[in-house]
Design a protein around this motif. Structure first.
Motif, PDB file in Angstrom:
ATOM      1  N   ALA A  98       0.842  -1.197   0.000  1.00 44.28           N
ATOM      2  CA  ALA A  98       0.000   0.000   0.000  1.00 44.28           C
ATOM      3  C   ALA A  98       0.873   1.241   0.000  1.00 44.28           C
ATOM      4  O   ALA A  98       1.934   1.268   0.590  1.00 44.28           O
ATOM      5  N   GLU A  99       0.411   2.300  -0.680  1.00 42.14           N
ATOM      6  CA  GLU A  99       1.154   3.562  -0.673  1.00 42.14           C
ATOM      7  C   GLU A  99       0.851   4.363   0.587  1.00 42.14           C
ATOM      8  O   GLU A  99       1.643   5.113   1.088  1.00 42.14           O
ATOM      9  N   ASN A 112      -2.426  -1.776  -6.078  1.00 41.45           N
ATOM     10  CA  ASN A 112      -1.863  -0.436  -5.930  1.00 41.45           C
ATOM     11  C   ASN A 112      -1.517   0.124  -7.312  1.00 41.45           C
ATOM     12  O   ASN A 112      -1.797  -0.510  -8.335  1.00 41.45           O
ATOM     13  N   SER A 113      -0.866   1.292  -7.341  1.00 40.42           N
ATOM     14  CA  SER A 113      -0.587   1.952  -8.620  1.00 40.42           C
ATOM     15  C   SER A 113       0.183   1.059  -9.583  1.00 40.42           C
ATOM     16  O   SER A 113      -0.166   0.943 -10.757  1.00 40.42           O
ATOM     17  N   GLU A 133      -0.642   6.896  -9.355  1.00 37.46           N
ATOM     18  CA  GLU A 133      -1.743   7.400  -8.549  1.00 37.46           C
ATOM     19  C   GLU A 133      -3.085   6.722  -8.815  1.00 37.46           C
ATOM     20  O   GLU A 133      -4.039   7.341  -9.304  1.00 37.46           O
ATOM     21  N   ARG A 134      -3.163   5.469  -8.498  1.00 38.98           N
ATOM     22  CA  ARG A 134      -4.433   4.756  -8.589  1.00 38.98           C
ATOM     23  C   ARG A 134      -4.416   3.582  -7.625  1.00 38.98           C
ATOM     24  O   ARG A 134      -3.342   3.056  -7.301  1.00 38.98           O
ATOM     25  N   PHE A 163      -8.350   7.218  -8.374  1.00 41.41           N
ATOM     26  CA  PHE A 163      -7.254   7.579  -9.275  1.00 41.41           C
ATOM     27  C   PHE A 163      -7.170   9.090  -9.409  1.00 41.41           C
ATOM     28  O   PHE A 163      -8.113   9.808  -9.049  1.00 41.41           O
ATOM     29  N   SER A 164      -6.039   9.573  -9.919  1.00 39.68           N
ATOM     30  CA  SER A 164      -5.918  11.013 -10.097  1.00 39.68           C
ATOM     31  C   SER A 164      -6.749  11.428 -11.313  1.00 39.68           C
ATOM     32  O   SER A 164      -6.936  10.642 -12.243  1.00 39.68           O
TER      33      SER A 164
END
Ligand SMILES: O=C(O)CCC(=O)C(=O)O
Ligand SMILES: [Fe+2]
Length: 750
Positions: free
Chosen positions: A497-498, A511-512, A519-520, A698-699
């Motif tokens: 995990a971020e 994760n991304s 960023e997702r 997500f971004s």
């Protein structure tokens, strides 16, 4: 003389508005002429088809009228500064001094007779209603002055957009080969509104410095114009004529006159916000302060931001957003609201009280109530909506422009001059904890993505050429390396995990890195089966077809129906007893949980709601199962995807959005997978199958192009959430909703 007028594009006749004009006099320079003479001459020339003369007389009328108005305003200004009465509203002394001064000033400007200044109400109205331009556009046209005719038509069309004759004129001009963009001039443009519009434009461009200078200019001009407007209120009343059948003793006459003048005064602020015959910008003056507050805050000029915030509160003291700003910034009581706003509010208050008192004393009950409601209720949500309105002005929101693909992108999918991803990082840098390591991490991801994309280019076995002539974003093909996020979370539990998972029972899906882009992430377990069921019920009970898409029930595809409900509407329905308050509260709370999780996962210091929407997409019965369109075309959430592959942060996109999340509420339908594509917007790189409690986040920029595969059977429901890091964009309707819900819960508890 015949009473009528012709449009140049048809032979329609319009009643001659000038037939009823009363003779009045006006003097301009030394050449004294009556207004009705000017008009009569103009009209005679019109019917004699003497276009030159017609233009000459009408232009002269306009000039005279403006000259007269400006002179009255100037005299009033000049004379106000000559008297210094403390008690302006009552002081006869003040009246005498000012009256003598005005007499002198106007004499100097108009010559000996005060009757030069008289102008009938009808004529005044016709000037105000710009009717002259109906004649002028035709005269200009017949005189061969194409550009001026266009400008006159445009001016009237802006003022009365429903006027059929001017609509057909404008159609004619728009289709004409000689027409150029710079010919659309509003001959009656108001300088304060022009500055205001420029301010809004700059604000939407996020050019806050520019926005400040335009809004400051607009404010200055507003106050000047407001003073001028009041001067005209004082100048245009003809005592005796209006009340000729009533005995008018001295005091009564003064009171009657004063009543009219005060009514006129109180209409000024609204009139200054007027943009056309039927519409006026709501809360025109307060909005200046709201935008200024926000722009100053962006420029880190917090003292000025606070003064404007406090000025805004003079109009709407309960505004939660501004109050929380002042609290957050710990603004002391020493900081005062902008002085001119204080004075304005004070004067309006005094005038309103006095006029109300007058109505009461004279037993007048049928007065126009709107006169006291200059800024009746806050439409601050409209500041939010303002952008949305602009955003959806061109029709569908966030739909890519149609056309042939002609990509001039480099291999990474980023264009040279428009790198939204980097600029978004720049924008948020100061908000991100452990900035450097985080940036380092993002850079690595980005590099990896570039490499992957390059490798994929070489390895892809799919040919996208058949899609080249189809509009970008509407069709996709699966890449041979498509990543499908698994149905069950077990396989992915080991993901790194971020940021932390905040809630019990949630598990990491991807994760991304696993979602092949920066960023997702995807998480399972954000909602229970019961919660999903309750929210779907809520949606089906209170959802509106086409909500968020201007009522268009099929905004993306004819094969599905789209229904949506906002948190605010849910709260309102609960308040009206149409929904259980607990379910509306669940909607609110669950969205709150999503925000907390997104903020934690992406390690953001600040994150605000922009918009939350509970939506269902339902396949239309007997619709084709073999569809080649999408339930939601490929797009980014904060920029417009153009056919050349560039995604530009411009209107009508919601450019201020920084992160997006979708919390799915069900499975059991066919199709409807959430997909992410590569930069071409054609190749699907990632696919997520919705199910209850599954969250994808997500971004919102072009680095996350995404869409939804067609729903070919059943109903697909989800909560869509968009977040922003800009506090000025914090969704005000949500704060309202919270207020409503809190009250409901308290009631329930009692
Ligand atoms: O429902 C989804 O999976 C995505 C919807 C979406 O991207 C949007 O509404 O912008
Ligand atoms: Fe989206």
């Amino acid at each position: 003389m015949k009473c009528g007028i012709m449009p140049f594009s048809s032979i329609l006749f319009l009643n001659n508005i000038f037939c009823t004009f009363i003779a009045v006099l006006v003097a301009v320079d030394s050449d004294i002429q009556t207004f009705d003479q000017l008009y009569a001459n103009g009209i005679d020339a019109y019917w004699n088809e003497d276009w030159k003369d017609c233009i000459h007389y009408f232009e002269k009328s306009i000039k005279s009228y403006r000259f007269m108005q400006d002179s009255i305003k100037n005299c009033s200004k000049q004379c106000s500064s000559e008297t210094n009465s403390k008690n302006i509203l009552d002081s006869y002394h003040h009246f005498i001094v000012k009256a003598a001064c005005l007499e002198k000033c106007e004499k100097e400007k108009f010559g000996d007779s005060r009757k030069f200044l008289r102008i009938s109400k009808e004529l005044h109205e016709s000037f105000k209603q710009k009717r002259l331009y109906i004649y002028l556009q035709f005269a200009y046209f017949r005189n061969g002055d194409f550009a001026k005719s266009l400008a006159a038509s445009h001016t009237y069309n802006l003022y009365d957009p429903d006027d059929q004759m001017m609509i057909s004129n404008m159609d004619y001009f728009r289709g004409h080969e000689n027409t150029t963009g710079d010919m659309f001039i509003n001959l009656e443009a108001l300088p304060h509104q022009t500055s205001y519009d420029l301010g809004i434009e700059a604000y939407n461009r996020e050019d806050y410095k520019d926005a400040i200078s335009h809004f400051e200019e607009a404010l200055k001009r507003f106050y000047e114009e407001e003073e001028g407007c009041r001067a005209l209120c004082e100048g245009e009343y003809d005592v005796g004529k209006e009340y000729s059948d009533i005995p008018t003793p001295f005091h009564l006459q003064i009171v009657y006159h004063y009543r009219d003048v005060m009514e006129c005064y109180l209409r000024c602020p609204t009139e200054l916000g007027r943009v056309s015959l039927k519409s006026s910008i709501n809360n025109y003056l307060p909005k200046h302060y709201f935008f200024l507050h926000s722009a100053y805050h962006h420029m880190h000029e917090d003292m000025k931001a606070s003064e404007c915030a406090k000025a805004y509160l003079l109009f709407f003291p309960d505004n939660l957003f501004i109050n929380s700003f002042l609290e957050r910034m710990k603004v002391s009581d020493e900081v005062k609201a902008r002085k001119e706003a204080v004075n304005f509010q004070h004067r309006i208050k005094l005038q309103s009280e006095l006029l109300k008192y007058l109505y009461q004393k004279f037993g007048i009950r049928d007065y126009d109530k709107s006169i006291f409601e200059i800024y009746p209720s806050e439409d601050l949500e409209n500041l939010d909506i303002l952008k949305r309105e602009k955003a959806s002005k061109n029709g569908d929101t966030l739909q890519p422009v149609q056309g042939d693909e002609a990509s001039d992108l480099d291999e990474s999918g980023q264009s040279d001059e428009d790198d939204g991803y980097n600029s978004m990082q720049e924008k948020t840098n100061d908000l991100i904890a452990s900035k450097d390591s985080y940036n380092e991490y993002v850079k690595n991801i980005e590099q990896k993505k570039l490499l992957d994309a390059k490798n994929l280019e070489e390895r892809l076995d799919v040919d996208i050429s058949p899609l080249q002539d189809k509009p970008i974003g509407r069709q996709t093909i699966d890449s041979s390396y498509i990543v499908t996020i698994p149905e069950t979370s077990d396989e992915r539990q080991s993901s790194i995990a971020e940021g932390p998972l905040l809630f019990e029972n949630t598990v990491m899906l991807a994760n991304s890195t696993q979602m092949v882009g920066p960023e997702r992430f995807a998480i399972d377990g954000m909602a229970t089966e019961n919660e999903c069921k309750d929210l779907i019920d809520l949606q089906l009970t209170g959802g509106l077809f086409g909500d968020g898409y201007k009522g268009r029930a099929q905004p993306h595809t004819e094969h599905e129906l789209f229904q949506g409900i906002t948190v605010h509407r849910a709260a309102q329905l609960a308040a009206d007893g149409q929904l259980p308050a607990s379910v509306a509260k669940l909607f609110y709370d669950l969205s709150e949980r999503v925000l907390m999780q997104v903020k934690a996962y992406f390690k953001l210091d600040e994150l605000y709601f922009d918009f939350t929407h509970l939506v269902c997409r339902t396949a239309v019965k007997d619709t084709a199962t073999e569809r080649d369109d999408l339930s939601h075309p490929i797009h980014a959430d904060n920029c417009i995807l153009h056919e050349n592959g560039q995604c530009i942060k411009e209107s009508p996109a919601f450019t201020w959005r920084d992160y997006s999340s979708i919390l799915y509420l069900n499975s059991g339908f066919d199709g409807g997978e959430f997909i992410m594509t590569d930069f071409t917007a054609r190749r699907v790189m990632l696919q997520v199958r919705p199910k209850c409690g599954r969250l994808v986040s997500f971004s919102a920029g072009k680095e996350c192009l995404h869409g939804v595969k067609p729903v070919t059977r059943g109903r697909r429901c989800a909560m869509a959430l968009w977040f922003t890091q800009d506090p000025a964009q914090n969704e005000v309707l949500r704060i309202e909703a919270k207020k409503i819900l809190d009250e409901l819960i308290v009631k329930d508890e009692l």
